[in-house]
Design a protein around this motif. Structure first.
Motif, PDB file in Angstrom:
ATOM      1  N   HIS A  41       0.827  -1.207   0.000  1.00 43.66           N
ATOM      2  CA  HIS A  41       0.000   0.000   0.000  1.00 43.66           C
ATOM      3  C   HIS A  41       0.868   1.266   0.000  1.00 43.66           C
ATOM      4  N   ASN A  72       2.215   1.956  -3.426  1.00 41.53           N
ATOM      5  CA  ASN A  72       1.205   2.569  -4.299  1.00 41.53           C
ATOM      6  C   ASN A  72       1.085   4.066  -4.048  1.00 41.53           C
ATOM      7  N   VAL A  73       1.196   4.467  -2.785  1.00 35.29           N
ATOM      8  CA  VAL A  73       1.115   5.891  -2.441  1.00 35.29           C
ATOM      9  C   VAL A  73       2.298   6.651  -3.027  1.00 35.29           C
ATOM     10  N   LYS A 123       1.912   7.195  -6.714  1.00 34.76           N
ATOM     11  CA  LYS A 123       0.976   8.289  -6.987  1.00 34.76           C
ATOM     12  C   LYS A 123       1.657   9.647  -6.833  1.00 34.76           C
TER      13      LYS A 123
END
Length: 427
Positions: free
Chosen positions: A189, A192-193, A196
């Motif tokens: 997770h 993924n941040v 971004k």
């Protein structure tokens, strides 16, 4: 417009504006201050003020992501592979390929330079009061790989120490059966941040690239190139030959993949590395492109890209080889076959310890010259054009990271060939 076209347009405009302002202000290496008050105002507030501030803020924003990206991606990747034999096998392949490519790079640089003779017949005088870099010993370089304080290593951005700690942490996670699943999900997770955040910053890339190149060409101009034309174009030619021909042959021979498709997908990253002169600052963009566009699995990319940023310095090794020949010929010193063999060994080791920041190769060049028995003052001969050449060799370093990542991923059956061949999967 696509991001690639916007970055390319920003590069062209930045170089044009920089050269135009350089001519208008009348800045030369011998006269770095404009003669008129209006010119001095432009240099102080527009060039050294606005353009430099925007460029430095953009670089700082990218470097902000480097340490979190390396730590998060490498912990996740090593935790996924830590209990499998593939971890050691993949690490061995990666390190072997990086060392071999660096050795080949400096060998080609020496062979072509000796044939061309960029420093023959030169009786160049050294400028006075030049601050020369001091080179760390090989022992200090090797000892410095291992961290005593991982928090300090992250605060200082010491990439090799961060990699070592991340690998140890990831392997430890893989052997903690009760917590492994939850920690892996957390790091997935977090990854993924970070991706971004990278995509958000990439939208601002054209503005940062424009300011960085405009400022560089205002202060550098092109007169320095004319003074060292033979050295400049010899090194430039070898860098382009190695980046285009050698890497293409390696990629085709070991994977069967198309070098043209590889080049088209890596083109935005290479442009960005060219404009920033830092493979470290470019690494978030490199990581995202190698995973998303080239189809390299995160397990491989999370290891090969950060490690490549730290130790894969083929462009730097080429510069050290050409610069050594140039300085030896300029001084009329024959270091012989044994001396050039020592250059190959030392340059390969020095590339491992070269930081992924602009012009760091000059520091490691001092180590190479010491081992070859050449005067360190010779560094001053090539300093004036190094900043421009640093841009090209950074792109070569980044291309090498991509090629090795594809080769290792293909050998481990962790390369999505369909994604690699899909030309719609580009930035």
């Amino acid at each position: 417009m696509s991001l690639t076209k916007r970055v390319l347009l920003a590069m062209v405009c930045g170089i044009a504006v920089g050269i135009g302002l350089n001519n208008y202000l009348g800045i030369t290496p011998d006269n770095p201050v404009p003669a008129t008050p209006a010119g001095q105002w432009i240099l102080q507030y527009v060039v050294d003020g606005f353009l430099d501030a925007i460029g430095q803020i953009f670089l700082a924003s990218l470097k902000l992501l480097v340490v979190p990206l390396v730590f998060i991606s490498m912990v996740g990747g090593s935790a996924s592979l830590g209990n499998h034999s593939s971890m050691g096998r993949m690490a061995g392949k990666t390190i072997f390929l990086y060392i071999i490519t660096t050795s080949i790079a400096v060998s080609i640089a020496l062979a072509i330079s000796l044939a061309v003779g960029p420093g023959e017949g030169l009786n160049m005088k050294l400028p006075e009061n030049v601050a020369l870099p001091t080179a760390p010993s090989i022992k200090d370089t090797l000892v410095g790989i291992f961290p005593s304080n991982p928090i300090q290593a992250m605060a200082e951005g010491n990439m090799l120490q961060i990699i070592v700690f991340s690998l140890l942490f990831g392997v430890a996670v893989s052997r903690t059966e009760t917590s492994r699943k939850y920690i892996l999900e957390l790091f997935d997770h977090l990854n993924n941040v970070v991706i971004k955040m990278i995509l958000m910053l990439m939208e601002l890339a054209p503005y940062g690239v424009f300011c960085l190149l405009a400022k560089l060409f205002v202060t550098t101009g092109y007169e320095a190139v004319l003074d060292l034309a033979k050295y400049f174009f010899t090194l430039l030619g070898i860098l382009i030959f190695y980046g285009v021909c050698v890497y293409s042959l390696m990629l085709k021979a070991f994977t069967g993949l198309s070098p043209l498709k590889f080049g088209r997908k890596m083109w935005p990253v290479l442009l960005f590395g060219f404009s920033t002169s830092s493979s470290g600052a470019t690494m978030p963009f490199t990581m995202r492109t190698i995973q998303h566009d080239l189809g390299v699995d995160n397990k491989v990319a999370s290891f090969t890209v950060p490690l490549g940023t730290a130790i894969n310095m083929d462009g730097t090794a080429i510069m050290q080889g050409v610069a050594t020949v140039f300085i030896a010929q300029a001084y009329g010193i024959d270091i012989g076959l044994s001396g050039y063999l020592m250059v190959i060994i030392t340059a390969s080791l020095a590339a491992i310890g070269t930081a992924a920041v602009p012009s760091a190769g000059m520091i490691m060049l001092a180590m190479v010259l010491q081992q070859a028995g050449l005067p360190l003052e010779g560094i001053a001969l090539v300093l004036s054009v190094d900043r421009l050449l640093d841009m090209v060799r950074t792109s070569v370093n980044i291309a090498g990271d991509g090629v090795v990542s594809c080769i290792v991923a293909n050998s481990e059956k962790l390369l999505d060939r369909e994604r690699f061949n899909d030309m719609n999967k580009t930035v």
